[in-house]
Design a protein around this motif. Structure first.
Motif, PDB file in Angstrom:
ATOM      1  N   UNK A  16       0.943  -0.571  -0.210  1.00 17.32           N
ATOM      2  CA  UNK A  16      -0.202  -0.241  -0.321  1.00 17.32           C
ATOM      3  C   UNK A  16       0.598   1.305   0.312  1.00 17.32           C
ATOM      4  N   UNK A  17       2.008   1.151   0.841  1.00 16.95           N
ATOM      5  CA  UNK A  17       3.261   2.048   0.637  1.00 16.95           C
ATOM      6  C   UNK A  17       3.888   2.427  -0.940  1.00 16.95           C
ATOM      7  N   UNK A  18       3.553   1.493  -1.444  1.00 19.61           N
ATOM      8  CA  UNK A  18       4.235   1.632  -2.700  1.00 19.61           C
ATOM      9  C   UNK A  18       3.085   2.072  -3.765  1.00 19.61           C
ATOM     10  N   UNK A  19       1.846   1.705  -3.084  1.00 16.02           N
ATOM     11  CA  UNK A  19       0.554   2.368  -3.781  1.00 16.02           C
ATOM     12  C   UNK A  19       0.778   3.898  -3.928  1.00 16.02           C
ATOM     13  N   UNK A  20       0.829   4.401  -2.422  1.00 17.16           N
ATOM     14  CA  UNK A  20       0.995   5.832  -2.046  1.00 17.16           C
ATOM     15  C   UNK A  20       1.358   6.855  -3.058  1.00 17.16           C
ATOM     16  N   UNK A  21       3.209   5.897  -2.909  1.00 19.70           N
ATOM     17  CA  UNK A  21       4.132   6.685  -3.639  1.00 19.70           C
ATOM     18  C   UNK A  21       3.824   6.710  -5.030  1.00 19.70           C
ATOM     19  N   UNK A 191      -3.767   9.325  -6.460  1.00 21.29           N
ATOM     20  CA  UNK A 191      -4.533   8.268  -5.879  1.00 21.29           C
ATOM     21  C   UNK A 191      -5.032   7.686  -4.238  1.00 21.29           C
ATOM     22  N   UNK A 192      -4.303   8.038  -3.322  1.00 24.02           N
ATOM     23  CA  UNK A 192      -4.396   8.947  -2.164  1.00 24.02           C
ATOM     24  C   UNK A 192      -6.306   8.854  -1.764  1.00 24.02           C
ATOM     25  N   UNK A 193      -6.610   9.843  -3.250  1.00 28.79           N
ATOM     26  CA  UNK A 193      -7.633  10.465  -2.829  1.00 28.79           C
ATOM     27  C   UNK A 193      -9.098   9.160  -3.388  1.00 28.79           C
ATOM     28  N   UNK A 209      -9.208   9.601  10.458  1.00 31.48           N
ATOM     29  CA  UNK A 209      -8.792   9.049   9.129  1.00 31.48           C
ATOM     30  C   UNK A 209      -8.547  10.422   8.855  1.00 31.48           C
ATOM     31  N   UNK A 210      -7.433  11.046   7.680  1.00 35.10           N
ATOM     32  CA  UNK A 210      -7.895  12.165   7.268  1.00 35.10           C
ATOM     33  C   UNK A 210      -7.370  12.352   6.036  1.00 35.10           C
ATOM     34  N   UNK A 211      -7.143  12.916   5.353  1.00 32.47           N
ATOM     35  CA  UNK A 211      -6.466  12.988   3.658  1.00 32.47           C
ATOM     36  C   UNK A 211      -6.312  14.717   3.666  1.00 32.47           C
ATOM     37  N   UNK A 212      -4.800  15.141   4.021  1.00 39.99           N
ATOM     38  CA  UNK A 212      -3.857  15.896   3.989  1.00 39.99           C
ATOM     39  C   UNK A 212      -3.044  16.228   2.297  1.00 39.99           C
ATOM     40  N   UNK A 213      -3.005  17.363   2.483  1.00 43.33           N
ATOM     41  CA  UNK A 213      -2.201  17.715   1.095  1.00 43.33           C
ATOM     42  C   UNK A 213      -2.034  16.139  -0.162  1.00 43.33           C
ATOM     43  N   UNK A 214      -2.922  15.824   0.071  1.00 45.58           N
ATOM     44  CA  UNK A 214      -2.501  14.586  -1.146  1.00 45.58           C
ATOM     45  C   UNK A 214      -2.048  13.252   0.043  1.00 45.58           C
ATOM     46  N   UNK A 215      -2.190  13.221   0.988  1.00 46.74           N
ATOM     47  CA  UNK A 215      -1.850  12.204   2.683  1.00 46.74           C
ATOM     48  C   UNK A 215      -3.061  11.681   2.615  1.00 46.74           C
ATOM     49  N   UNK A 216      -2.329  10.634   3.328  1.00 54.03           N
ATOM     50  CA  UNK A 216      -3.701   9.848   4.450  1.00 54.03           C
ATOM     51  C   UNK A 216      -3.048   9.870   5.400  1.00 54.03           C
TER      52      UNK A 216
END
Length: 274
Positions: A16-21, A191-193, A209-216
């Motif tokens: 999942x970190x790969x996906x976020x990256x 991706x994060x969205x 959980x929150x979404x801030x500046x394109x990061x979960x």
């Protein structure tokens, strides 16, 4: 799923970190495989040749191309010249050869180096795909012009356990149509969205959980574990084998957030697999 039983949450986090990256599944996995060789000789884990990246094959990776996992000098084809390795001591040069274990192709699917043990390196990417490529650009770089260029599509769990292999012409044509319909890279923020939206759809608004500046971001471990379990449902790895001998290995298919990661990250318009 032996690896998941052994490492469980840790492996899922890596995927999942790969996906976020940004979805660099192919290069990440291959570099990960090459890390085993890096312990022996870090300087020779990979190189750039004529605009293409190559990373060292382990015996396990090489077995995906050929039955022969211990090649020797007899497997060397034509010399392609010297390749460069940047080290702390400076630039090192080594002569490289095409590998006769796979069909000839330009660029070569596999290269061998004139070094002890006759190490083999596989094509793992292109410089032209370094910056948010579209699905069409990825196909063009690998010479995929139609479904006829595909040999098979292999689907596995995260540890490599086989799920299915597509070889029938009609099924390959259906896969090709979905692959080429992926469109543009949605990037890290997209991706994060996608992951965030599917969590809210399932569980609703949450302070965990929150979404801030394109990061979960997670406020607690319980929410994080819940999210990871959701996002990993049906997650699998996909390897596309081409008749040319090239492979796009271990692409990440995440059906719940509806994302497919090749070099970029792409939103699915419909499920790839039933």
């Amino acid at each position: 799923m032996q690896i998941l039983k052994k490492h469980g949450f840790k492996l899922l986090m890596l995927l999942l970190i790969l996906a976020f990256a940004g979805g660099w599944a192919l290069i990440w996995k291959r570099i990960g495989d090459a890390m085993d060789s890096a312990a022996e000789d870090q300087a020779y884990t990979g190189f750039l040749y004529d605009g293409a990246y190559y990373t060292r094959c382990s015996a396990e990776v090489l077995a995906r191309y050929t039955d022969q996992t211990a090649p020797d000098a007899s497997c060397r084809g034509e010399s392609v010249g010297d390749v460069e390795f940047e080290t702390e001591a400076g630039t090192l040069y080594c002569e490289a050869y095409s590998c006769t274990l796979v069909p000839e192709h330009e660029p070569p699917a596999l290269l061998m180096l004139d070094r002890p043990g006759d190490p083999v390196y596989e094509l793992s990417g292109f410089q032209s795909l370094d910056d948010a490529p579209s699905a069409a650009a990825v196909c063009a770089a690998y010479g995929i012009a139609s479904a006829d260029d595909l040999s098979s599509v292999r689907i596995t769990e995260g540890d490599g356990t086989p799920i299915d292999e597509i070889t029938a012409a009609d099924d390959l044509a259906a896969f090709y149509a979905k692959l080429t319909a992926l469109g543009e890279d949605i990037g890290r923020a997209g991706m994060a969205q996608a992951y965030y939206d599917v969590y809210l759809e399932k569980y609703g608004e949450s302070g965990g959980i929150s979404l801030e500046n394109g990061e979960i971001r997670f406020a607690d471990k319980e929410t994080e574990t819940q999210a990871m379990a959701l996002w990993s449902e049906g997650l699998c790895l996909v390897t596309i084998r081409l008749k040319s001998g090239l492979q796009l290995r271990d692409l990440v298919y995440a059906p719940v957030p509806k994302v497919f990661a090749v070099y970029g990250s792409y939103r699915l318009t419909e499920p790839f697999f039933s």
